[in-house]
Write a protein that holds these residues in place. Structure first.
Motif, PDB file in Angstrom:
ATOM      1  N   ALA A 131       3.163  -1.015  -3.969  1.00 57.01           N
ATOM      2  CA  ALA A 131       3.966   0.192  -4.052  1.00 57.01           C
ATOM      3  C   ALA A 131       4.585   0.548  -2.708  1.00 57.01           C
ATOM      4  O   ALA A 131       5.503   1.339  -2.654  1.00 57.01           O
ATOM      5  CB  ALA A 131       3.109   1.339  -4.568  1.00 57.01           C
ATOM      6  N   GLY A 132       4.134  -0.024  -1.648  1.00 58.91           N
ATOM      7  CA  GLY A 132       4.691   0.256  -0.332  1.00 58.91           C
ATOM      8  C   GLY A 132       3.991   1.423   0.348  1.00 58.91           C
ATOM      9  O   GLY A 132       3.277   2.196  -0.273  1.00 58.91           O
ATOM     10  N   ASP A 133       4.218   1.534   1.623  1.00 56.26           N
ATOM     11  CA  ASP A 133       3.607   2.562   2.455  1.00 56.26           C
ATOM     12  C   ASP A 133       4.724   3.474   2.965  1.00 56.26           C
ATOM     13  O   ASP A 133       5.525   3.080   3.813  1.00 56.26           O
ATOM     14  CB  ASP A 133       2.869   1.884   3.611  1.00 56.26           C
ATOM     15  CG  ASP A 133       2.146   2.852   4.515  1.00 56.26           C
ATOM     16  OD1 ASP A 133       2.605   3.995   4.684  1.00 56.26           O
ATOM     17  OD2 ASP A 133       1.116   2.450   5.076  1.00 56.26           O
ATOM     18  N   ALA A 134       4.774   4.691   2.445  1.00 56.44           N
ATOM     19  CA  ALA A 134       5.836   5.632   2.807  1.00 56.44           C
ATOM     20  C   ALA A 134       5.821   5.958   4.302  1.00 56.44           C
ATOM     21  O   ALA A 134       6.879   6.147   4.912  1.00 56.44           O
ATOM     22  CB  ALA A 134       5.719   6.904   1.975  1.00 56.44           C
ATOM     23  N   ARG A 135       4.646   5.996   4.900  1.00 58.07           N
ATOM     24  CA  ARG A 135       4.571   6.278   6.336  1.00 58.07           C
ATOM     25  C   ARG A 135       5.269   5.183   7.142  1.00 58.07           C
ATOM     26  O   ARG A 135       6.078   5.462   8.024  1.00 58.07           O
ATOM     27  CB  ARG A 135       3.103   6.411   6.777  1.00 58.07           C
ATOM     28  CG  ARG A 135       2.946   6.743   8.268  1.00 58.07           C
ATOM     29  CD  ARG A 135       1.508   6.560   8.737  1.00 58.07           C
ATOM     30  NE  ARG A 135       0.934   5.268   8.399  1.00 58.07           N
ATOM     31  CZ  ARG A 135       1.181   4.131   9.064  1.00 58.07           C
ATOM     32  NH1 ARG A 135       1.997   4.125  10.083  1.00 58.07           N
ATOM     33  NH2 ARG A 135       0.606   3.006   8.702  1.00 58.07           N
ATOM     34  N   ARG A 136       4.976   3.938   6.797  1.00 62.71           N
ATOM     35  CA  ARG A 136       5.647   2.820   7.485  1.00 62.71           C
ATOM     36  C   ARG A 136       7.133   2.829   7.166  1.00 62.71           C
ATOM     37  O   ARG A 136       7.960   2.522   8.028  1.00 62.71           O
ATOM     38  CB  ARG A 136       5.020   1.489   7.086  1.00 62.71           C
ATOM     39  CG  ARG A 136       3.712   1.219   7.792  1.00 62.71           C
ATOM     40  CD  ARG A 136       3.270  -0.218   7.629  1.00 62.71           C
ATOM     41  NE  ARG A 136       3.264  -0.631   6.238  1.00 62.71           N
ATOM     42  CZ  ARG A 136       2.221  -1.087   5.583  1.00 62.71           C
ATOM     43  NH1 ARG A 136       1.077  -1.219   6.201  1.00 62.71           N
ATOM     44  NH2 ARG A 136       2.305  -1.431   4.328  1.00 62.71           N
ATOM     45  N   GLY A 137       7.487   3.173   5.924  1.00 65.23           N
ATOM     46  CA  GLY A 137       8.899   3.272   5.561  1.00 65.23           C
ATOM     47  C   GLY A 137       9.625   4.306   6.399  1.00 65.23           C
ATOM     48  O   GLY A 137      10.769   4.096   6.818  1.00 65.23           O
ATOM     49  N   GLY A 138       8.957   5.422   6.680  1.00 67.57           N
ATOM     50  CA  GLY A 138       9.545   6.444   7.548  1.00 67.57           C
ATOM     51  C   GLY A 138       9.752   5.936   8.965  1.00 67.57           C
ATOM     52  O   GLY A 138      10.759   6.251   9.614  1.00 67.57           O
ATOM     53  N   GLU A 139       8.807   5.127   9.439  1.00 70.05           N
ATOM     54  CA  GLU A 139       8.945   4.536  10.778  1.00 70.05           C
ATOM     55  C   GLU A 139      10.119   3.564  10.823  1.00 70.05           C
ATOM     56  O   GLU A 139      10.887   3.536  11.790  1.00 70.05           O
ATOM     57  CB  GLU A 139       7.651   3.832  11.178  1.00 70.05           C
ATOM     58  CG  GLU A 139       6.495   4.779  11.408  1.00 70.05           C
ATOM     59  CD  GLU A 139       5.160   4.077  11.568  1.00 70.05           C
ATOM     60  OE1 GLU A 139       5.101   2.821  11.458  1.00 70.05           O
ATOM     61  OE2 GLU A 139       4.153   4.780  11.777  1.00 70.05           O
ATOM     62  N   ILE A 140      10.263   2.761   9.778  1.00 73.84           N
ATOM     63  CA  ILE A 140      11.389   1.823   9.697  1.00 73.84           C
ATOM     64  C   ILE A 140      12.702   2.597   9.642  1.00 73.84           C
ATOM     65  O   ILE A 140      13.674   2.259  10.325  1.00 73.84           O
ATOM     66  CB  ILE A 140      11.241   0.887   8.475  1.00 73.84           C
ATOM     67  CG1 ILE A 140      10.034  -0.034   8.665  1.00 73.84           C
ATOM     68  CG2 ILE A 140      12.514   0.075   8.249  1.00 73.84           C
ATOM     69  CD1 ILE A 140       9.614  -0.768   7.407  1.00 73.84           C
ATOM     70  N   ALA A 141      12.729   3.646   8.825  1.00 75.18           N
ATOM     71  CA  ALA A 141      13.939   4.462   8.717  1.00 75.18           C
ATOM     72  C   ALA A 141      14.294   5.080  10.064  1.00 75.18           C
ATOM     73  O   ALA A 141      15.462   5.083  10.466  1.00 75.18           O
ATOM     74  CB  ALA A 141      13.751   5.547   7.654  1.00 75.18           C
ATOM     75  N   ALA A 142      13.301   5.594  10.780  1.00 76.26           N
ATOM     76  CA  ALA A 142      13.558   6.191  12.090  1.00 76.26           C
ATOM     77  C   ALA A 142      14.127   5.152  13.054  1.00 76.26           C
ATOM     78  O   ALA A 142      15.091   5.426  13.780  1.00 76.26           O
ATOM     79  CB  ALA A 142      12.276   6.801  12.653  1.00 76.26           C
ATOM     80  N   ASP A 143      13.555   3.958  13.028  1.00 81.57           N
ATOM     81  CA  ASP A 143      13.967   2.901  13.943  1.00 81.57           C
ATOM     82  C   ASP A 143      15.328   2.313  13.589  1.00 81.57           C
ATOM     83  O   ASP A 143      16.166   2.095  14.460  1.00 81.57           O
ATOM     84  CB  ASP A 143      12.902   1.795  13.961  1.00 81.57           C
ATOM     85  CG  ASP A 143      13.231   0.711  14.956  1.00 81.57           C
ATOM     86  OD1 ASP A 143      13.458   1.038  16.140  1.00 81.57           O
ATOM     87  OD2 ASP A 143      13.270  -0.470  14.551  1.00 81.57           O
TER      88      ASP A 143
END
Length: 108
Positions: free
Chosen positions: A25-37
């Motif tokens: 399902a993925g990790d929303a926290r890591r997704g937020g980090e990717i989005a920020a970067d």
């Protein structure tokens, strides 16, 4: 005795399946980090705020406009838009799952 062993085995298998589903399902926290970067230089990436680049819609708007699952293919093959200001991005499968999880969170 064999009944207990079978029961423990079934419980163990169930826990493994649940953990695999959560991982996929993925990790929303890591997704937020990717989005920020990767996205934050131009797009607002949070639930509020304006985008640093006025022409770039906030990710929350994108997440509400298109179901995040519909963006999986674009993330895998390369995000390309009709304007030259946006660079092309390609993400790895795990990153895609994380980004999709983050976009789902923004839709709420």
């Amino acid at each position: 005795m064999w009944g207990r062993i079978l029961l423990l085995g079934l419980i163990g298998a169930g826990l493994i399946l649940l953990s695999l589903k959560a991982f996929a399902a993925g990790d929303a926290r890591r997704g937020g980090e990717i989005a920020a970067d990767q996205c934050g230089r131009c797009h607002a990436i949070g639930r509020t705020g304006t985008s640093p680049l006025a022409a770039a819609p906030p990710l929350r708007v994108i997440a509400r406009r298109w179901p995040p699952e519909q963006l999986q293919e674009a993330f895998a093959e390369g995000v390309v838009t009709g304007h030259t200001a946006m660079p092309e991005f390609r993400f790895e499968p795990g990153e895609i799952d994380d980004l999709i999880a983050y976009l789902r969170r923004l839709r709420r």
